[in-house]
Enzyme design. Structure first.
Site, PDB file in Angstrom:
ATOM      1  N   GLY A   1       0.822  -1.213   0.000  1.00 37.81           N
ATOM      2  CA  GLY A   1       0.000   0.000   0.000  1.00 37.81           C
ATOM      3  C   GLY A   1       0.849   1.253   0.000  1.00 37.81           C
ATOM      4  N   ALA A   2       1.902   1.260  -0.836  1.00 41.02           N
ATOM      5  CA  ALA A   2       2.908   2.322  -0.791  1.00 41.02           C
ATOM      6  C   ALA A   2       2.535   3.573  -1.566  1.00 41.02           C
ATOM      7  CB  ALA A   2       4.240   1.787  -1.326  1.00 41.02           C
TER       8      ALA A   2
ATOM      9  N   GLY B   1      -0.984   7.915   1.534  1.00 35.30           N
ATOM     10  CA  GLY B   1      -1.094   7.950   2.986  1.00 35.30           C
ATOM     11  C   GLY B   1       0.171   7.535   3.713  1.00 35.30           C
ATOM     12  N   ILE B   2      -0.010   6.722   4.749  1.00 40.41           N
ATOM     13  CA  ILE B   2       1.104   6.271   5.581  1.00 40.41           C
ATOM     14  C   ILE B   2       2.098   5.460   4.763  1.00 40.41           C
ATOM     15  CG2 ILE B   2       1.754   4.922   7.611  1.00 40.41           C
ATOM     16  CD1 ILE B   2       0.246   7.526   8.238  1.00 40.41           C
TER      17      ILE B   2
ATOM     18  N   LEU C   1      -3.853  -7.699  -1.595  1.00 39.38           N
ATOM     19  CA  LEU C   1      -3.826  -8.370  -0.295  1.00 39.38           C
ATOM     20  C   LEU C   1      -5.118  -9.118   0.013  1.00 39.38           C
ATOM     21  CD1 LEU C   1      -1.333  -8.377   1.602  1.00 39.38           C
ATOM     22  CD2 LEU C   1      -1.311  -6.402   0.082  1.00 39.38           C
TER      23      LEU C   1
ATOM     24  N   ASN D   1       1.630  -2.662   5.581  1.00 42.06           N
ATOM     25  CA  ASN D   1       0.914  -1.409   5.754  1.00 42.06           C
ATOM     26  C   ASN D   1      -0.473  -1.364   5.115  1.00 42.06           C
ATOM     27  OD1 ASN D   1       0.666   1.746   5.884  1.00 42.06           O
ATOM     28  ND2 ASN D   1       0.555   1.243   3.702  1.00 42.06           N
TER      29      ASN D   1
ATOM     30  N   THR E   1      -7.800  -8.109   3.821  1.00 44.37           N
ATOM     31  CA  THR E   1      -6.809  -7.117   3.388  1.00 44.37           C
ATOM     32  C   THR E   1      -5.848  -6.741   4.502  1.00 44.37           C
ATOM     33  OG1 THR E   1      -8.470  -6.206   1.878  1.00 44.37           O
ATOM     34  CG2 THR E   1      -6.531  -4.844   2.332  1.00 44.37           C
TER      35      THR E   1
ATOM     36  N   SER F   1      -3.606  -0.174  15.076  1.00 41.07           N
ATOM     37  CA  SER F   1      -4.386   1.057  15.154  1.00 41.07           C
ATOM     38  C   SER F   1      -4.891   1.217  16.578  1.00 41.07           C
ATOM     39  CB  SER F   1      -5.574   0.974  14.191  1.00 41.07           C
ATOM     40  OG  SER F   1      -6.543   1.967  14.473  1.00 41.07           O
TER      41      SER F   1
ATOM     42  N   TYR G   1     -22.422  -8.599  10.503  1.00 39.24           N
ATOM     43  CA  TYR G   1     -21.324  -7.691  10.164  1.00 39.24           C
ATOM     44  C   TYR G   1     -21.561  -6.305  10.734  1.00 39.24           C
ATOM     45  CZ  TYR G   1     -18.017  -5.025   7.305  1.00 39.24           C
ATOM     46  OH  TYR G   1     -17.000  -4.199   6.876  1.00 39.24           O
TER      47      TYR G   1
END
Length: 312
Positions: free
Chosen positions: A21-22, A25-26, A74, A100, A121, A150, A169
Site C-alpha cells: 500500500g505504498a 497515505g502512511i 492483499l 501497511n 486485506t 491502530s 457484520y
C-alpha cells in the site's frame, strides 16, 4: 526529552524493503522516508498507475530514490502467493517488510477466498505474505517485519465464531478485529522467531489519528465534524509515518515493541514505545488465532527447518 526522528537514522544503502500500500497515505510517507536513507523500496500496490504517480512524486523530491513497483492484491491469497514468488525470483534477501496496506470500515464485502474484506486485506493477506517471505528475510542481517495496528484495536475482540462475518457484520467492529489481529500477530511472530533462532524481529506500529484517505468510510456524522475535529485531534500522514519508520530503522529496539505517538491518548506526537490493550497480550488467544490463520490461508509457518517454511 530526546525523541527519535528520521534524521537520526543511519544510511542504509544496500538494504531492501517492501511496503504494501505504498502509493498513498502512511505507506507513501513510509516509502519516502525509507528511500531517503538509501533503502531500495519495492512499492507493493494493487493499482500500478497510482503507484507510478506516487513513485514520480518521490523521485521529484529525491532523484536518487531507488523504487520498484510490483502488483499485489492483499485481499486475494493467490495474488499474495504470486507476488512472493515474483519477489523471490528477483531478490535473494529482504531487510524490511512493512505490512501497511489496509482498508477501514468498508461496507460488507466478501473476497474471492470467501473472507470478509477488512480481515482479508488488513490481516490474512499480510499473515500469508510474511510467512512466504521468511526465507528471504532470513538471508538478511537482523531483518524486520513491521505490522500496522491502530488505536482501534482497543474497540473490540477476536470473534472466532464470526471471523469472516458468518453471523453478521458491523464495519467498525470488523475494522477493530482486523487491527487487533495484526497486533497479536506482531507480538506472537517475534516470540516465535526468537524461540526458533531466526535473525528476524517483528514489531508493531500505529500512526495515531492521521489524516489519510482511510477516513473516507467514516460515518457521515463524523465526516461532517471532521473539518473541526481533525486539526485538533490528528496529525499529517508524514508525521503519522514516523512510528512506522522508527520501527523500521531504530537500531536500539530489541524486537516485539509497539511504536506509536507520544501525545495524549496516542492521537499524535513523537514516535515512542507504547502499550496496548490486554486483549492483544493474551497468550491463549494468540495461539488460537495463529492456528486458525494458518488453516484459513493454507500455509504453515516453520514447517520443516528454519530456512524452509513451506505451504501446508
Amino acid at each position: 526529552m530526546n525523541f527519535w526522528s528520521l534524521n537520526k537514522a543511519k544510511n542504509k544503502e544496500g538494504k531492501i524493503a517492501i511496503v504494501t500500500g505504498a502509493n498513498n497515505g502512511i505507506g507513501y510517507e513510509t516509502t519516502k522516508g525509507l528511500a531517503s536513507v538509501g533503502i531500495e523500496v519495492i512499492m507493493a500496490c494493487r493499482d500500478l498507475k497510482k503507484a507510478e504517480n506516487a513513485k514520480q512524486k518521490i523521485l521529484k523530491l529525491n532523484p536518487e530514490a531507488k523504487l520498484k513497483l510490483m502488483e499485489i492484491h492483499l485481499d486475494n491469497l493467490a495474488s499474495v502467493r504470486s507476488f512472493a514468488e515474483e519477489f523471490k525470483s528477483q531478490y535473494d534477501k529482504l531487510d524490511i517488510l512493512v505490512n501497511n496496506a489496509g482498508v477501514m470500515m468498508t461496507t460488507y464485502q466478501k473476497t474471492k477466498d470467501d473472507l470478509e474484506l477488512q480481515m482479508a486485506t488488513n490481516y490474512f493477506g499480510h499473515f500469508l505474505l510474511t510467512g512466504l517471505l521468511i526465507p528471504v528475510l532470513e538471508n538478511s542481517f537482523r531483518s524486520r517485519v513491521i505490522s500496522l495496528s491502530s488505536l482501534a484495536h482497543k474497540w473490540g475482540d477476536i470473534h472466532f465464531d464470526n471471523l469472516n462475518a458468518e453471523k453478521g457484520y458491523d464495519r467498525r467492529q470488523f475494522y477493530a478485529q482486523s487491527k487487533l489481529a495484526c497486533l497479536i500477530f506482531a507480538y506472537q511472530l517475534d516470540k516465535k522467531l526468537v524461540k526458533k533462532g531466526y535473525d528476524i524481529h517483528s514489531y508493531a506500529a500505529h500512526p495515531g489519528v492521521s489524516n489519510t484517505n482511510l477516513m473516507q468510510n467514516l460515518p457521515k456524522w463524523l465526516k461532517f465534524l471532521s473539518p473541526v475535529l481533525m486539526p485538533i485531534l490528528s496529525q499529517s500522514a508524514e508525521k503519522g509515518a514516523l512510528p512506522i519508520l522508527r520501527a523500521c530503522l531504530d537500531e536500539t529496539l530489541n524486537g516485539g515493541e509497539y511504536i506509536g505517538p507520544s501525545g495524549t491518548k496516542q492521537y499524535k506526537g513523537h514516535p515512542v514505545i507504547v502499550d496496548s490493550d490486554y486483549n492483544s497480550k493474551e497468550d491463549d488467544k494468540a495461539k488460537k488465532l495463529w492456528k486458525v490463520s494458518e488453516a484459513i490461508v493454507n500455509f504453515k509457518y516453520f514447517q520443516n527447518s528454519k530456512d524452509k517454511a513451506k505451504a501446508s
